[in-house]
Design a protein around this motif. Structure first.
Motif, PDB file in Angstrom:
ATOM      1  N   ARG A 194       0.856  -1.157   0.076  1.00  0.00           N
ATOM      2  CA  ARG A 194      -0.079  -0.095  -0.062  1.00  0.00           C
ATOM      3  C   ARG A 194       0.981   1.129  -0.112  1.00  0.00           C
ATOM      4  NH1 ARG A 194      -5.287  -0.747   1.170  1.00  0.00           N
ATOM      5  NH2 ARG A 194      -6.100  -2.792   1.482  1.00  0.00           N
ATOM      6  N   LEU A 195       2.224   1.269   0.795  1.00  0.00           N
ATOM      7  CA  LEU A 195       2.768   2.300   0.622  1.00  0.00           C
ATOM      8  C   LEU A 195       3.622   2.602  -0.619  1.00  0.00           C
ATOM      9  CD1 LEU A 195       3.739   4.593   2.588  1.00  0.00           C
ATOM     10  CD2 LEU A 195       5.650   2.949   3.391  1.00  0.00           C
ATOM     11  N   ILE A 196       3.872   1.490  -1.165  1.00  0.00           N
ATOM     12  CA  ILE A 196       4.681   1.783  -2.587  1.00  0.00           C
ATOM     13  C   ILE A 196       3.417   2.648  -3.433  1.00  0.00           C
ATOM     14  CG2 ILE A 196       5.115   0.601  -4.441  1.00  0.00           C
ATOM     15  CD1 ILE A 196       6.367  -1.393  -2.842  1.00  0.00           C
ATOM     16  N   HIS A 197       2.250   1.995  -3.488  1.00  0.00           N
ATOM     17  CA  HIS A 197       1.059   2.480  -4.176  1.00  0.00           C
ATOM     18  C   HIS A 197       1.052   4.045  -3.977  1.00  0.00           C
ATOM     19  CE1 HIS A 197      -2.765   3.437  -6.241  1.00  0.00           C
ATOM     20  NE2 HIS A 197      -3.137   3.424  -5.106  1.00  0.00           N
ATOM     21  N   ARG A 198       0.946   4.386  -2.738  1.00  0.00           N
ATOM     22  CA  ARG A 198       0.567   5.632  -2.124  1.00  0.00           C
ATOM     23  C   ARG A 198       1.764   6.456  -2.399  1.00  0.00           C
ATOM     24  NH1 ARG A 198      -0.088   6.251   4.120  1.00  0.00           N
ATOM     25  NH2 ARG A 198       1.876   6.822   4.094  1.00  0.00           N
ATOM     26  N   LEU A 199       2.915   6.286  -2.573  1.00  0.00           N
ATOM     27  CA  LEU A 199       4.087   7.106  -2.895  1.00  0.00           C
ATOM     28  C   LEU A 199       4.317   7.369  -4.203  1.00  0.00           C
ATOM     29  CD1 LEU A 199       6.625   5.778   0.008  1.00  0.00           C
ATOM     30  CD2 LEU A 199       5.143   7.935  -0.003  1.00  0.00           C
ATOM     31  N   GLY A 200       3.651   6.407  -5.066  1.00  0.00           N
ATOM     32  CA  GLY A 200       3.967   6.353  -6.608  1.00  0.00           C
ATOM     33  C   GLY A 200       3.000   7.437  -7.560  1.00  0.00           C
ATOM     34  N   SER A 201       3.270   7.179  -8.617  1.00  0.00           N
ATOM     35  CA  SER A 201       2.500   8.169  -9.745  1.00  0.00           C
ATOM     36  C   SER A 201       1.060   7.696  -9.618  1.00  0.00           C
ATOM     37  CB  SER A 201       2.994   8.127 -10.953  1.00  0.00           C
ATOM     38  OG  SER A 201       2.998   6.863 -11.383  1.00  0.00           O
ATOM     39  N   ARG A 202       0.746   6.588  -9.245  1.00  0.00           N
ATOM     40  CA  ARG A 202      -0.729   5.975  -9.162  1.00  0.00           C
ATOM     41  C   ARG A 202      -1.626   6.115  -7.946  1.00  0.00           C
ATOM     42  NH1 ARG A 202      -0.991   1.676 -13.849  1.00  0.00           N
ATOM     43  NH2 ARG A 202       0.993   1.762 -14.653  1.00  0.00           N
ATOM     44  N   ALA A 203      -1.145   6.948  -7.314  1.00  0.00           N
ATOM     45  CA  ALA A 203      -1.729   7.018  -5.768  1.00  0.00           C
ATOM     46  C   ALA A 203      -3.129   7.531  -5.924  1.00  0.00           C
ATOM     47  CB  ALA A 203      -0.779   8.352  -4.930  1.00  0.00           C
ATOM     48  N   ALA A 204      -3.618   8.423  -6.930  1.00  0.00           N
ATOM     49  CA  ALA A 204      -5.030   8.959  -6.965  1.00  0.00           C
ATOM     50  C   ALA A 204      -5.881   7.656  -7.713  1.00  0.00           C
ATOM     51  CB  ALA A 204      -4.795  10.033  -7.969  1.00  0.00           C
ATOM     52  N   ARG A 205      -5.159   6.743  -7.918  1.00  0.00           N
ATOM     53  CA  ARG A 205      -6.110   5.628  -8.810  1.00  0.00           C
ATOM     54  C   ARG A 205      -6.253   4.523  -7.847  1.00  0.00           C
ATOM     55  NH1 ARG A 205      -7.841   7.341 -13.719  1.00  0.00           N
ATOM     56  NH2 ARG A 205      -6.506   8.521 -14.869  1.00  0.00           N
ATOM     57  N   ALA A 206      -7.168   3.423  -8.341  1.00  0.00           N
ATOM     58  CA  ALA A 206      -7.419   2.479  -7.606  1.00  0.00           C
ATOM     59  C   ALA A 206      -6.211   1.634  -6.990  1.00  0.00           C
ATOM     60  CB  ALA A 206      -8.320   1.476  -7.932  1.00  0.00           C
ATOM     61  N   PHE A 207      -6.394   0.837  -5.629  1.00  0.00           N
ATOM     62  CA  PHE A 207      -5.630   0.005  -4.979  1.00  0.00           C
ATOM     63  C   PHE A 207      -6.254  -1.181  -4.846  1.00  0.00           C
ATOM     64  CE2 PHE A 207      -3.430  -2.263  -1.478  1.00  0.00           C
ATOM     65  CZ  PHE A 207      -2.287  -2.319  -1.990  1.00  0.00           C
ATOM     66  N   LEU A 208      -5.980  -2.240  -5.285  1.00  0.00           N
ATOM     67  CA  LEU A 208      -6.956  -3.654  -5.042  1.00  0.00           C
ATOM     68  C   LEU A 208      -5.972  -4.516  -4.384  1.00  0.00           C
ATOM     69  CD1 LEU A 208      -9.468  -3.688  -7.933  1.00  0.00           C
ATOM     70  CD2 LEU A 208      -9.673  -2.639  -5.693  1.00  0.00           C
ATOM     71  N   SER A 209      -6.316  -5.083  -3.444  1.00  0.00           N
ATOM     72  CA  SER A 209      -5.434  -6.183  -2.506  1.00  0.00           C
ATOM     73  C   SER A 209      -6.325  -7.403  -2.877  1.00  0.00           C
ATOM     74  CB  SER A 209      -4.973  -5.710  -1.372  1.00  0.00           C
ATOM     75  OG  SER A 209      -4.094  -6.664  -0.618  1.00  0.00           O
ATOM     76  N   VAL A 210      -5.731  -8.428  -3.138  1.00  0.00           N
ATOM     77  CA  VAL A 210      -6.183  -9.894  -3.183  1.00  0.00           C
ATOM     78  C   VAL A 210      -5.608 -10.877  -2.416  1.00  0.00           C
ATOM     79  CG1 VAL A 210      -7.135 -11.693  -4.616  1.00  0.00           C
ATOM     80  CG2 VAL A 210      -7.376  -9.222  -5.152  1.00  0.00           C
ATOM     81  N   ASN A 211      -6.070 -11.416  -1.088  1.00  0.00           N
ATOM     82  CA  ASN A 211      -5.357 -12.598  -0.638  1.00  0.00           C
ATOM     83  C   ASN A 211      -5.732 -13.726  -1.447  1.00  0.00           C
ATOM     84  OD1 ASN A 211      -5.701 -15.016   1.537  1.00  0.00           O
ATOM     85  ND2 ASN A 211      -4.090 -13.228   2.341  1.00  0.00           N
ATOM     86  N   ASP A 247      -7.758  -1.021 -13.373  1.00  0.00           N
ATOM     87  CA  ASP A 247      -7.002  -0.423 -14.726  1.00  0.00           C
ATOM     88  C   ASP A 247      -6.563   1.121 -14.182  1.00  0.00           C
ATOM     89  OD1 ASP A 247      -6.085  -0.033 -17.217  1.00  0.00           O
ATOM     90  OD2 ASP A 247      -8.173   1.037 -18.106  1.00  0.00           O
ATOM     91  N   LYS A 248      -5.240   1.362 -14.590  1.00  0.00           N
ATOM     92  CA  LYS A 248      -4.615   2.675 -14.340  1.00  0.00           C
ATOM     93  C   LYS A 248      -3.921   2.936 -12.825  1.00  0.00           C
ATOM     94  CE  LYS A 248      -5.272   4.407 -18.616  1.00  0.00           C
ATOM     95  NZ  LYS A 248      -6.002   3.258 -18.925  1.00  0.00           N
ATOM     96  N   GLY A 249      -4.590   1.605 -11.937  1.00  0.00           N
ATOM     97  CA  GLY A 249      -3.930   1.654 -10.613  1.00  0.00           C
ATOM     98  C   GLY A 249      -3.076   0.435 -10.400  1.00  0.00           C
ATOM     99  N   THR A 250      -3.339   0.037  -9.176  1.00  0.00           N
ATOM    100  CA  THR A 250      -2.273  -0.881  -8.694  1.00  0.00           C
ATOM    101  C   THR A 250      -2.891  -2.211  -8.034  1.00  0.00           C
ATOM    102  OG1 THR A 250      -0.766   0.813  -7.978  1.00  0.00           O
ATOM    103  CG2 THR A 250      -0.332  -1.344  -6.945  1.00  0.00           C
ATOM    104  N   MET A 251      -2.594  -3.204  -8.369  1.00  0.00           N
ATOM    105  CA  MET A 251      -2.825  -4.703  -7.876  1.00  0.00           C
ATOM    106  C   MET A 251      -1.978  -5.444  -7.197  1.00  0.00           C
ATOM    107  SD  MET A 251      -5.553  -6.903  -7.934  1.00  0.00           S
ATOM    108  CE  MET A 251      -6.362  -6.913  -9.288  1.00  0.00           C
ATOM    109  N   HIS A 252      -2.378  -5.842  -5.850  1.00  0.00           N
ATOM    110  CA  HIS A 252      -1.508  -6.451  -4.890  1.00  0.00           C
ATOM    111  C   HIS A 252      -2.208  -7.816  -4.854  1.00  0.00           C
ATOM    112  CE1 HIS A 252      -0.408  -7.404  -0.595  1.00  0.00           C
ATOM    113  NE2 HIS A 252       0.537  -8.049  -1.351  1.00  0.00           N
TER     114      HIS A 252
END
Length: 481
Positions: A194-211, A247-252
């Motif tokens: 989550r921190l990598i996403h928040r500090l990156g250029s995609r911070a304003a886009r979606a972050f989805l985390s899947v276990n 799309d345009k965001g980050t997937m974990h």
């Protein structure tokens, strides 16, 4: 001197010895300095000189005579503690002024010594006093650091391993490459993602985390890549899937090592071509997703066993971050514990707790095989069962005896009053309990007459007075029968 402080910090420690008899003060300073050569011991002949030394720089321990001209030891004690409430102070007294020494303990002195002074007793008091000062200083340092921390998901820690991790995360966040986060369970892999996403250029886009292990294998593929109407029984409409939603965001993808071979194959296509093919569809769709994968498994061993694709491994392992287990950064445990106490109090709507230094010391001495998550859960249980604003070792005993937990930390075996632990600790607890019970019965029998109690028991008046101070008791309580 190992119990006082780490070698890199003990050199900063200063002790002031105040006695109007200059030869005695200098002799005592030489005695302490000879036994603890790493300490800076300053001898002065008045209370005013002692306060001047304190004004020039930090002092961790002050030893003062009670009877001094101009400014008495009691006056010095009061002024010194007003300037530095965390200062450990030891008062020197002759046999006839024991009651005054006890009064000094009540207003804030840490301990007292009687003249003539036994060197071994002096060394024990100095070491314990410095350890107390160190723990109090550490608590204050933790409060200052936490005051600067962002409670919204920062990496908590000031040790070398965490400083390196923060630098690595900051660097990785500036790129768009795929990241593989590795570490034992409970080390904070999702927090790093989550921190990598928040500090990156995609911070304003979606972050989805899947276990990944939490989704049944037959459903994971359709959840990640989507499906079309009629693809299988129950598919009564099109479903675009999580990759399309990100799309345009980050997937974990957490615990990537647990996914099936069929999902691995489709995931490889996403990484190679940026294409997603929904289940049951003959067409693909383009997605722009930054992937962060994490695992606690040995992927290299899984490749040798042919349960994990080698080509997928190299696609995932473009940038790699390995999180240190908690046992490799024990210096961060007090800071983490203080952070978790604050968060738990806020979650429960409680006022912040005051945590005793002994509690932090105990927490820092535990192995915590479940890492940060285990520590956080233990702190949460402590917060739930805390009945006052102060967290002390009694609360540790309560939690370790089973309140709210089925599996206890290994350190619970070393808590006095809990399960059997180390011989010395268990013996000390039994001796302490016997001493308190014996002294109470003794004073009840002698109706609070300390002289008579000393005669009956064979203990000195000084020893009895010290025991009473440690017990928080007063002989006068027993004089009414």
């Amino acid at each position: 001197m190992n119990g006082v402080a780490a070698p890199d910090r003990v050199r900063e420690y200063r002790i002031v010895v105040a006695d109007d008899e200059g030869d005695f003060a200098r002799g005592l300073a030489r005695l302490i300095g000879g036994h603890f050569p790493e300490l800076n011991v300053v001898a002065v002949q008045s209370g005013r000189e002692a306060l001047r030394v304190m004004a020039e720089g930090p002092v961790q321990l002050m030893i003062t005579d009670l009877r001094m001209p101009e400014m008495t030891g009691m006056q010095l004690l009061t002024e010194a503690l007003a300037v530095n409430p965390g200062l450990s102070t030891v008062v020197l007294t002759a046999y006839g002024t024991i009651e005054t020494a006890v009064e000094a303990l009540r207003i804030g002195a840490y301990d007292f010594l009687t003249k003539p002074i036994e060197p071994e007793q002096l060394f024990r008091v100095v070491e314990k006093g410095l350890e107390r000062s160190r723990l109090l200083e550490e608590n204050n340092r933790l409060r200052e650091i936490l005051a600067r921390q962002d409670a919204g998901g920062e990496l908590v820690g000031e040790g070398r391993a965490m400083r390196q991790l923060k630098r690595t995360v900051a660097a990785v966040a500036q790129s768009e490459y795929t990241v593989l986060v590795r570490g034992e369970s409970g080390t904070g892999k999702e927090l790093v993602a989550r921190l990598i996403h928040r500090l990156g250029s995609r911070a304003a886009r979606a972050f989805l985390s899947v276990n990944c292990p939490s989704i049944p294998e037959n459903l994971l593929e359709s959840e990640l890549f989507g499906y079309v109407k009629g693809a299988f029984t129950g598919a009564d409409r099109d479903h675009k899937g999580l990759f399309a939603a990100a799309d345009k965001g980050t997937m974990h993808l957490d615990e990537i090592g647990d996914i099936s071979s069929s999902v691995q194959t489709k995931l490889l296509r996403v990484l190679q071509d940026g294409e997603v093919r929904p289940v049951g569809s003959n067409s693909t769709m383009q997605v722009d997703v930054r992937l962060i994968a994490s695992t606690n498994q040995d992927l290299e061993a899984a490749m040798k066993a042919r349960t994990f694709r080698e080509d997928l491994y190299y696609r995932l392992n473009v940038l790699a971050i390995t999180l240190p287990p908690l046992r490799d950064r024990t210096e961060d445990i007090p800071l983490l514990a203080a952070h978790f106490f604050r968060v738990a109090c806020r979650e429960m709507g409680l006022a912040e707790k005051e945590v005793d230094p002994e509690v932090m010391h105990w927490l820092a001495g535990n192995p915590w095989p479940g890492n940060v998550r285990e520590l956080q859960n233990f702190v949460r249980r402590m917060t739930v069962f805390a009945t006052s604003e102060r967290v002390d070792m009694n609360l540790i005993r309560l939690v370790c005896q089973g309140a709210g937990a089925s599996v206890q930390p290994e350190g619970c075996t070393r808590v006095p009053g809990s399960q059997l632990g180390e011989y010395k600790a268990a013996k000390a607890e039994v001796v302490s309990a016997f001493t308190e019970g014996y002294v109470r019965d003794l004073l009840a029998q002698t109706r609070g007459n300390v002289s008579e109690a000393a005669r009956v028991s064979g203990l000195s008046r000084v020893a009895l007075q010290k025991i009473l101070v440690r017990m928080g008791e007063s002989a006068s309580r027993f004089r009414d029968g």
